[in-house]
Scaffold this motif. Structure first.
Motif, PDB file in Angstrom:
ATOM      1  N   MET A 112       0.741  -1.177   0.018  1.00 38.03           N
ATOM      2  CA  MET A 112       0.004  -0.040  -0.047  1.00 38.03           C
ATOM      3  C   MET A 112       0.865   1.286  -0.002  1.00 38.03           C
ATOM      4  O   MET A 112       0.423   2.486  -0.485  1.00 38.03           O
ATOM      5  CB  MET A 112      -1.085  -0.152   1.320  1.00 38.03           C
ATOM      6  CG  MET A 112      -2.247  -0.967   0.820  1.00 38.03           C
ATOM      7  SD  MET A 112      -2.853  -1.647   2.543  1.00 38.03           S
ATOM      8  CE  MET A 112      -4.115  -0.071   2.725  1.00 38.03           C
ATOM      9  N   ALA A 113       2.124   0.904   0.423  1.00 39.41           N
ATOM     10  CA  ALA A 113       2.989   2.257   0.570  1.00 39.41           C
ATOM     11  C   ALA A 113       3.803   2.232  -0.629  1.00 39.41           C
ATOM     12  O   ALA A 113       5.046   3.006  -0.592  1.00 39.41           O
ATOM     13  CB  ALA A 113       3.884   2.301   1.710  1.00 39.41           C
ATOM     14  N   ALA A 114       3.668   1.536  -1.871  1.00 42.72           N
ATOM     15  CA  ALA A 114       4.363   1.454  -3.143  1.00 42.72           C
ATOM     16  C   ALA A 114       5.871   0.953  -2.763  1.00 42.72           C
ATOM     17  O   ALA A 114       6.784   1.543  -3.095  1.00 42.72           O
ATOM     18  CB  ALA A 114       4.351   2.891  -3.766  1.00 42.72           C
ATOM     19  N   ILE A 115       5.779  -0.206  -1.934  1.00 43.48           N
ATOM     20  CA  ILE A 115       7.217  -0.894  -1.917  1.00 43.48           C
ATOM     21  C   ILE A 115       6.980  -2.236  -2.269  1.00 43.48           C
ATOM     22  O   ILE A 115       6.139  -2.821  -1.785  1.00 43.48           O
ATOM     23  CB  ILE A 115       7.502  -0.772  -0.511  1.00 43.48           C
ATOM     24  CG1 ILE A 115       7.707   0.693   0.047  1.00 43.48           C
ATOM     25  CG2 ILE A 115       8.734  -1.414   0.129  1.00 43.48           C
ATOM     26  CD1 ILE A 115       7.982   0.927   1.493  1.00 43.48           C
TER      27      ILE A 115
ATOM     28  N   TRP B   1       8.662   1.364  -7.755  1.00 46.11           N
ATOM     29  CA  TRP B   1       7.468   2.019  -7.739  1.00 46.11           C
ATOM     30  C   TRP B   1       7.450   3.581  -7.882  1.00 46.11           C
ATOM     31  O   TRP B   1       6.671   4.295  -8.324  1.00 46.11           O
ATOM     32  CB  TRP B   1       6.971   1.687  -6.536  1.00 46.11           C
ATOM     33  CG  TRP B   1       6.680   0.310  -6.453  1.00 46.11           C
ATOM     34  CD1 TRP B   1       7.312  -0.768  -5.655  1.00 46.11           C
ATOM     35  CD2 TRP B   1       5.680  -0.267  -7.090  1.00 46.11           C
ATOM     36  NE1 TRP B   1       6.976  -1.901  -6.069  1.00 46.11           N
ATOM     37  CE2 TRP B   1       5.771  -1.639  -6.762  1.00 46.11           C
ATOM     38  CE3 TRP B   1       4.347   0.089  -7.643  1.00 46.11           C
ATOM     39  CZ2 TRP B   1       4.895  -2.770  -7.471  1.00 46.11           C
ATOM     40  CZ3 TRP B   1       3.723  -0.741  -8.210  1.00 46.11           C
ATOM     41  CH2 TRP B   1       3.843  -2.155  -8.139  1.00 46.11           C
TER      42      TRP B   1
END
Lengths: 457, 457
Positions: free
Chosen positions: B262-265, B287
């Motif tokens: 969800m945090a683009a990791i 990302w």
């Protein structure tokens, strides 16, 4: 049979009013599934009708799996005898959970239908603060004395075990109920009948205090791979245990809360589809409002520098891209650190390690992003799209901003949660949403700074 | 003693070279704590020195708690005899876990030092796909036959139980190893010695297939409050069990993964402080790059409408606030739905319920935000700050955009994860980061649309 097939079969039997088969079917499947099926089954009356087909034990186990609304409606439909029968079979910690969700009239009825001893036990759980270890413990555990033999222990377990939530971990207490040892049924089974408990018990007992956080309790159960964790009061007397199934529920709830907070939502443990629109709105709007208002800081900045920015409109077009990139960079760091904090992988003492690490990650990320962006601007925008406004100087302003904002966003995103924790605030609340507002403001100031410096606007 | 005190005490004893007390101290505390202490203790040699003080059982239990690097270094320091001693005491699923992390030379040494039977069991676990139920199961469980008496069962448990990860749930199998029933030690303890297993076993056995997702297994353990879940192969033969402690680990790992996505990791299960800068960069930069490039869509839009926007510069100043508000609105919805999906509270079939709900939440949220923003613009910006550029028409453009973008962002934010799941993609990956880019584009188009309509730019 999967869930859909079970539901279909249940509805078929119900339509046929085949009471015998209904009873057989319902009592054969797991109470967690019965509960889910009965919640799907349309109306209130059918649910009560089907619930009454369950054996005493299944009824109780199913009842605790229902959500609060269903429990409330069922209790209203119950006679006092029925209520008493269900309550007698439910573990005390679960009764306490149910009571916490019920309106006062129902609570009174529940307490009236429990025996005085149980009532006292329930009240003692209810008096512990919400989210404390005491509030999720059960006072029903197996306690042994150190001079018992293994045979005595088994006798005691056989006599009292039926009502205990878990019998597999046994606690050894002294005359004044102090916890002095712990052993397991596995240990007992593998020992001789005349071995003495004192000789085989583990004396280095790991326990938690009633007033400690329930999250700490769950982490301990998970860290030590326990099936149950003993809970002691301030005088080290054993007052209850927390079982692993409750620990899993706490872990899931805490995770849901963290995710909600990170997404700027006031936490709630009501399932999504059961939350009303107004309820959802209430959990979300304060944060949206706060963030909208704080985001107007960006418009103040842009208004202040209006004259300068109007001289180079091309810069304006890249503002959303720049603020997004800063926000994403900071969001990655804050999410990572918040998670590491809640898994206890990172503590307040690690703040400088974290800053140094994020500074380096930010630097390599900033360089990579800046270079790619520069190439993209020069080749795609300038040459292919023929956008003459994007000069080398303009591209430089944009890419230097990306470089510096990435470093800043990563440092702020990672340290803010730790500082929040240090100040006794919730790391997840302060984190993601605010990071993006803060990084917006910083990104814009860096952007305008570089523009003034390089483009002389 | 808390952890810091234990560490201090250990270091004191080590400095004094007090071997007797060191041995006593280390073997008294829990292996999970020993592992944590030894990982904190400075150099490699001291760690090996201290590790050698542990009893055989403690050594094995401590070893499985170490992270991969420490395990690798210890194995390198071990003699073959030491390695064999440790491996003999470790449960097979844990050996398989260790092997998965080790380089080929170490794997060879491990396999060379296990007996043929164990080696075969390890290989059978290793052949299951990553993230499958088979990959986290252990083949060490208690199996009973239906015609045994309770006494026979206890004899069997006493004889074979010492090597089993859990003895508390016992599985009843027929001659061809099909799972036909399940019972518990509690049930056995509360029965008479001459009762027959067939009469007391539960025949409606809930099990999982080796190839099912390990996350499904964990959810089942949590839903049914099991201590262990039986794993069967495609021919319904019992091949292993998954224990609740492993389920908790899976739940925590999956939650960490969801938060990272969800945090683009790109997800990783290495703890934060143990991940190198380059490793972290590799997980984050793709990302950031992708989102930066896709965000340039916003600059294309702003460049396309440059001439119109230059006629009303005041509008530009509110772009970051508008895109932030849209992003936050959408982010709330996507995070909520992603979480509900992973807790199985919401399924693909609920998509229209979700859209209808988010439409209504979006409408009330949009109205609230729009009204507050309008008042703020008129009173604070226009009257107090004297910003004459903010006319009623301009404020109307801004507030109508907020209203419409909030509804759009909520609908997109909530349906995208469900659509992703429907398409077999990961809801969390598609969600938060992309939502903000998509909602940026939509917000800008709505904004420019209203500006053209109302301000005739």
């Amino acid at each position: 049979m999967n869930f859909e097939e079970m539901l279909e079969y249940l509805e078929k039997l119900h339509k046929e009013r085949n009471v015998r088969k209904l009873k057989a079917f319902l009592n054969e499947i797991n109470p967690a599934d019965i509960a889910q099926l009965l919640e799907e089954v349309g109306d209130e009356r059918t649910r009560v009708f089907l619930f009454r087909m369950l054996t005493k034990e299944n009824a109780a186990e199913t009842f605790v799996e229902f959500d609060g609304d269903t429990q409330e409606n069922l209790i209203r439909a119950f006679s006092d005898t029925e209520l008493k029968e269900v309550l007698d079979e439910i573990y005390i910690d679960d009764v306490a959970d149910i009571i916490e969700e019920m309106p006062a009239t129902i609570v009174k009825r529940i307490l009236r239908n429990t025996d005085p001893e149980t009532r006292e036990a329930i009240n003692s759980i209810l008096k512990y603060p919400e989210d404390s270890a005491g509030s999720i413990m059960t006072p029903e555990f197996v306690d042994l004395k150190k001079d018992m033999t293994v045979e005595d222990a088994f006798k005691r377990i056989r006599r009292t075990g039926v009502d205990k939530e878990t019998i597999y971990t046994c606690y050894v207490t002294d005359a004044s109920r102090h916890l002095i040892g712990v052993t397991t049924v596995k240990e007992l089974l593998l020992s001789d009948y005349d071995d003495i408990i004192e000789d085989l018990m583990e004396t280095n007992v790991i326990s938690i205090n009633t007033l400690d956080d329930r999250e700490t309790a769950s982490h301990m159960l998970s860290k030590y791979d326990f099936l149950a964790l003993p809970v002691v009061d301030t005088e080290s007397r054993l007052v209850g245990i927390i079982t692993v199934d409750d620990a899993i529920d706490v872990i899931q709830e805490e995770n849901t809360e963290d995710i909600q907070k990170m997404a700027a939502i006031t936490p709630t443990d009501t399932p999504y589809l059961k939350t009303s629109v107004i309820e959802s709105w209430k959990k979300r709007i304060p944060w949206l409002m706060l963030l909208m208002i704080s985001a107007t800081l960006t418009s103040q900045i842009l208004t202040t520098f209006e004259d300068r920015l109007l001289q180079a409109y091309v810069l304006t077009a890249f503002i959303p891209m720049l603020t997004d990139t800063g926000g994403n960079s900071g969001g990655q760091s804050s999410a990572t650190v918040i998670r590491a904090l809640s898994l206890n992988e990172v503590g307040i003492k690690d703040i400088f390690k974290v800053i140094w690490k994020e500074f380096r990650i930010g630097t390599v990320s900033g360089i990579s992003l800046g270079i790619v962006c520069f190439i993209k601007l020069m080749i795609f925008d300038r040459i292919i799209l023929g956008n003459g406004a994007i000069t080398v100087a303009v591209a430089l302003v944009i890419c230097l901003t990306i470089f510096v904002e990435t470093i800043c966003a990563k440092i702020i995103g990672s340290t803010l949660p730790i500082i929040a924790k240090r100040m006794g605030l919730d790391p997840a609340v302060l984190a993601n949403p605010f990071i993006s507002t803060i990084s917006d403001v910083i990104s814009l100031l860096i952007y305008i700074g570089f523009a003034i410096l390089i483009l002389n606007i």
